[in-house]
Design an enzyme around this catalytic site. Structure first.
Site, PDB file in Angstrom:
ATOM      1  N   GLU A   1      37.036 -57.220 -86.450  1.00 28.70           N
ATOM      2  CA  GLU A   1      38.168 -57.210 -85.523  1.00 28.70           C
ATOM      3  C   GLU A   1      38.400 -55.818 -84.941  1.00 28.70           C
ATOM      4  O   GLU A   1      39.495 -55.480 -84.497  1.00 28.70           O
ATOM      5  CB  GLU A   1      39.420 -57.760 -86.213  1.00 28.70           C
ATOM      6  CG  GLU A   1      39.189 -59.132 -86.844  1.00 28.70           C
ATOM      7  CD  GLU A   1      39.799 -60.324 -86.100  1.00 28.70           C
ATOM      8  OE1 GLU A   1      40.800 -60.142 -85.405  1.00 28.70           O
ATOM      9  OE2 GLU A   1      39.254 -61.445 -86.228  1.00 28.70           O
TER      10      GLU A   1
ATOM     11  N   HIS B   1      45.664 -57.598 -89.864  1.00 33.18           N
ATOM     12  CA  HIS B   1      44.793 -56.446 -89.606  1.00 33.18           C
ATOM     13  C   HIS B   1      45.367 -55.274 -90.403  1.00 33.18           C
ATOM     14  O   HIS B   1      46.579 -55.194 -90.609  1.00 33.18           O
ATOM     15  CB  HIS B   1      44.803 -56.045 -88.124  1.00 33.18           C
ATOM     16  CG  HIS B   1      44.145 -57.031 -87.210  1.00 33.18           C
ATOM     17  ND1 HIS B   1      44.655 -57.360 -85.973  1.00 33.18           N
ATOM     18  CD2 HIS B   1      43.008 -57.753 -87.343  1.00 33.18           C
ATOM     19  CE1 HIS B   1      43.850 -58.234 -85.387  1.00 33.18           C
ATOM     20  NE2 HIS B   1      42.858 -58.505 -86.199  1.00 33.18           N
TER      21      HIS B   1
ATOM     22  N   CYS C   1      48.494 -52.048 -81.153  1.00 35.70           N
ATOM     23  CA  CYS C   1      47.525 -53.114 -80.832  1.00 35.70           C
ATOM     24  C   CYS C   1      47.083 -53.028 -79.391  1.00 35.70           C
ATOM     25  O   CYS C   1      46.000 -53.482 -79.038  1.00 35.70           O
ATOM     26  CB  CYS C   1      48.161 -54.488 -81.002  1.00 35.70           C
ATOM     27  SG  CYS C   1      48.599 -54.887 -82.663  1.00 35.70           S
TER      28      CYS C   1
HETATM   29  O1  SUG Z   1      44.684 -61.488 -83.207  1.00 37.59           O
HETATM   30  N1  SUG Z   1      47.621 -62.490 -81.579  1.00 37.59           N
HETATM   31  C1  SUG Z   1      46.688 -61.431 -81.938  1.00 37.59           C
HETATM   32  C2  SUG Z   1      47.474 -60.153 -82.197  1.00 37.59           C
HETATM   33  C3  SUG Z   1      46.545 -58.981 -82.355  1.00 37.59           C
HETATM   34  C4  SUG Z   1      47.261 -57.777 -82.756  1.00 37.59           C
HETATM   35  N2  SUG Z   1      46.330 -56.715 -82.896  1.00 37.59           N
HETATM   36  C5  SUG Z   1      46.341 -55.777 -83.858  1.00 37.59           C
HETATM   37  N3  SUG Z   1      47.043 -55.896 -84.945  1.00 37.59           N
HETATM   38  N4  SUG Z   1      45.580 -54.761 -83.705  1.00 37.59           N
HETATM   39  C6  SUG Z   1      45.864 -61.815 -83.170  1.00 37.59           C
HETATM   40  O2  SUG Z   1      46.418 -62.449 -84.088  1.00 37.59           O
HETATM   41  C7  SUG Z   1      48.229 -64.708 -80.780  1.00 37.59           C
HETATM   42  C8  SUG Z   1      47.876 -65.539 -79.580  1.00 37.59           C
HETATM   43  C9  SUG Z   1      48.706 -66.777 -79.478  1.00 37.59           C
HETATM   44  O3  SUG Z   1      49.199 -67.258 -80.498  1.00 37.59           O
HETATM   45  O4  SUG Z   1      48.827 -67.302 -78.355  1.00 37.59           O
HETATM   46  C10 SUG Z   1      47.165 -63.668 -81.090  1.00 37.59           C
HETATM   47  O5  SUG Z   1      46.002 -63.900 -80.892  1.00 37.59           O
END
Ligand code: SUG
Length: 443
Positions: free
Chosen positions: A174, A245, A366
């Site tokens: 990721e 993460h 993020c």
């Molecule tokens: O991968 N949310 C992302 C959020 C990513 C955050 N990034 C970091 N922590 N670096 C994930 O979970 C939600 C999309 C939705 O539910 O429509 C989503 O993919």
């Protein structure tokens, strides 16, 4: 030679929505089906970029991906015209249709893992685009991210851009959200910390989205010095509390690692491995937040650790750019006040509003991919992807012209979104100098 830490933020796309697609990411589940505000989400992101660019930091932008992503639906057997594919997917496989509309490419911290040229044996800046193989809606990002990185960092003599790791669960990756680089100055060689949630095959009740195998593979292909590389396991407690993460419980820059007591599995070993790897380079400063001061559940709802930790031009101490939600959690606000009153490594906390992103589990950290660039590398980047007052104005106008104010769940199946989104992205390729074959629909 001097170097800067640039931030490349993901531009929020025209179909930004709350699909509830990310099991284990509490905000994504909690806000599923809410009405989203694509225009204000994109403007919030642009405002953050402009603020940092105005402060004198190098700020880049990564383009949104094509959404809805019809290649996913065609791979799943839907055929006919684009409109038929989209409409039939909504009728027959709505979960797949929802995945094809995911807002997730905006979180650039998941775009890639980046190793600055001062850490790599061939003296080039290395990127590995993340395969994001754990979540279906994110597994469609890697190829387009590689393309965006190639456009942003086009000069082969300076940049090595690796393809995503094999799309198998053992290689779940990721990107920078599970990677921290510590150093003395940005230009100096550093220590790279790869944080993983499982070795390759062990499963918890929430998914561990990064494996040890992936960190080892990236460290090898980035030609890192094994003596300056640390592998750290995320604690089960953190993952089970919703830290999908590592950057939900830890952030670091320069010589400072800021983390929650429960971030790592074998904390004494992780800290001693970092200290050993830093020998002769710098003295690490470990800023640990105890559970007694901020319980992990509150660290995660407030997203304190998903702050950007930034060396601000002209300031001796680091600046923590935290989500506005931190002000609403008394334990976190108290901690932040104490932090700046003391004489530790963080001298200032700024709270910013990225609420549209926060509702999907994405805080300020993020939204950005950090790229340490020497002056020569900075000159070799695609200058059209760096925020200037004129690019900011063009992007702001572009958002006002192409984005809807709101998207409710029922709107997501509107076939007009296909054309709207394509027109917007087509115009964007001109603004950012991406070429007219950048998106699958253009080819
Ligand atoms: O991968 N949310 C992302 C959020 C990513 C955050 N990034 C970091 N922590 N670096 C994930 O979970 C939600 C999309 C939705 O539910 O429509 C989503 O993919």
């Amino acid at each position: 030679m001097s170097a800067v830490e640039a931030n490349y933020d993901g531009l929020v796309g025209p179909t930004h929505n709350y699909g509830g697609l990310s099991f284990g990411n509490l905000a994504s589940t909690r806000n599923q089906g809410e009405v989203s505000q694509p225009k204000s989400a994109a403007l919030q992101g642009l405002k953050k970029m402009k603020w940092l660019a105005d402060a004198g930091l190098v700020q880049g932008v990564l383009p949104p991906h094509e959404r809805p992503f019809l290649p996913l639906l065609r791979d799943a057997g839907f055929c006919g015209s684009d409109r038929e594919v989209f409409e039939n997917a909504w009728k027959i496989a709505p979960n797949l249709a929802r995945a094809s509309l995911s807002a997730a490419p905006m979180w650039a911290a998941n775009a890639a893992t980046v190793s600055p040229s001062s850490d790599t044996q061939n003296g080039r800046l290395h990127f590995t685009a993340a395969n994001l193989s754990t979540m279906l809606h994110r597994s469609i990002e890697g190829a387009q991210t590689s393309r965006a990185l190639q456009r942003a960092f086009p000069c082969l003599g300076h940049f090595d851009i690796h393809q995503p790791l094999p799309a198998h669960a053992d290689f779940a990756d990721e990107g920078a959200a599970n990677h921290v680089r510590l150093c003395d100055t940005h230009a100096a060689p550093g220590v790279e910390l790869f944080v993983y949630g499982r070795d390759a095959d062990h499963h918890l009740s929430y998914p561990a989205r990064q494996t040890l195998l992936s960190g080892q593979a990236i460290a090898r292909s980035h030609l890192l010095d094994p003596a300056r590389t640390v592998m750290a396991k995320q604690s089960k407690v953190a993952i089970e509390a919703g830290a999908f993460h590592n950057d939900v419980v830890c952030v670091g820059t320069r010589n400072c690692l800021f983390f929650h007591e429960h971030a790592f599995d074998d904390k004494p070993r992780v800290l001693s491995d970092i200290t050993k790897a830093a020998t002769g380079l710098f003295e690490p400063v470990f800023l640990e937040v105890p559970e007694s001061e901020i319980p992990i559940a509150e660290a995660i709802t407030s997203y304190l650790f998903n702050s950007m930790l930034v060396q601000w031009p002209g300031e001796a101490r680091l600046v923590l750019i935290a989500p506005a939600e931190c002000q609403e959690t008394p334990s976190v606000l108290r901690y932040c006040q104490k932090l700046v009153a003391g004489n530790g490594p963080i001298g200032r906390v700024e709270f910013i509003d990225v609420r549209q992103s926060m509702r999907n589990g994405g805080g300020p950290a993020c939204l950005r991919l950090r790229v340490v660039l020497t002056q020569a590398e900075l000159a070799a980047c695609n200058q059209k992807m760096l925020i200037t007052p004129s690019l900011f104005n063009s992007l702001e106008k572009w958002v006002h012209k192409h984005y809807r104010d709101e998207l409710a769940p029922v709107d997501l199946s509107d076939p007009a979104l296909l054309d709207e989104s394509r027109q917007a992205l087509d115009a964007l390729t001109g603004i950012l100098g991406l070429g007219d074959d950048f998106y699958p629909f253009q080819r």
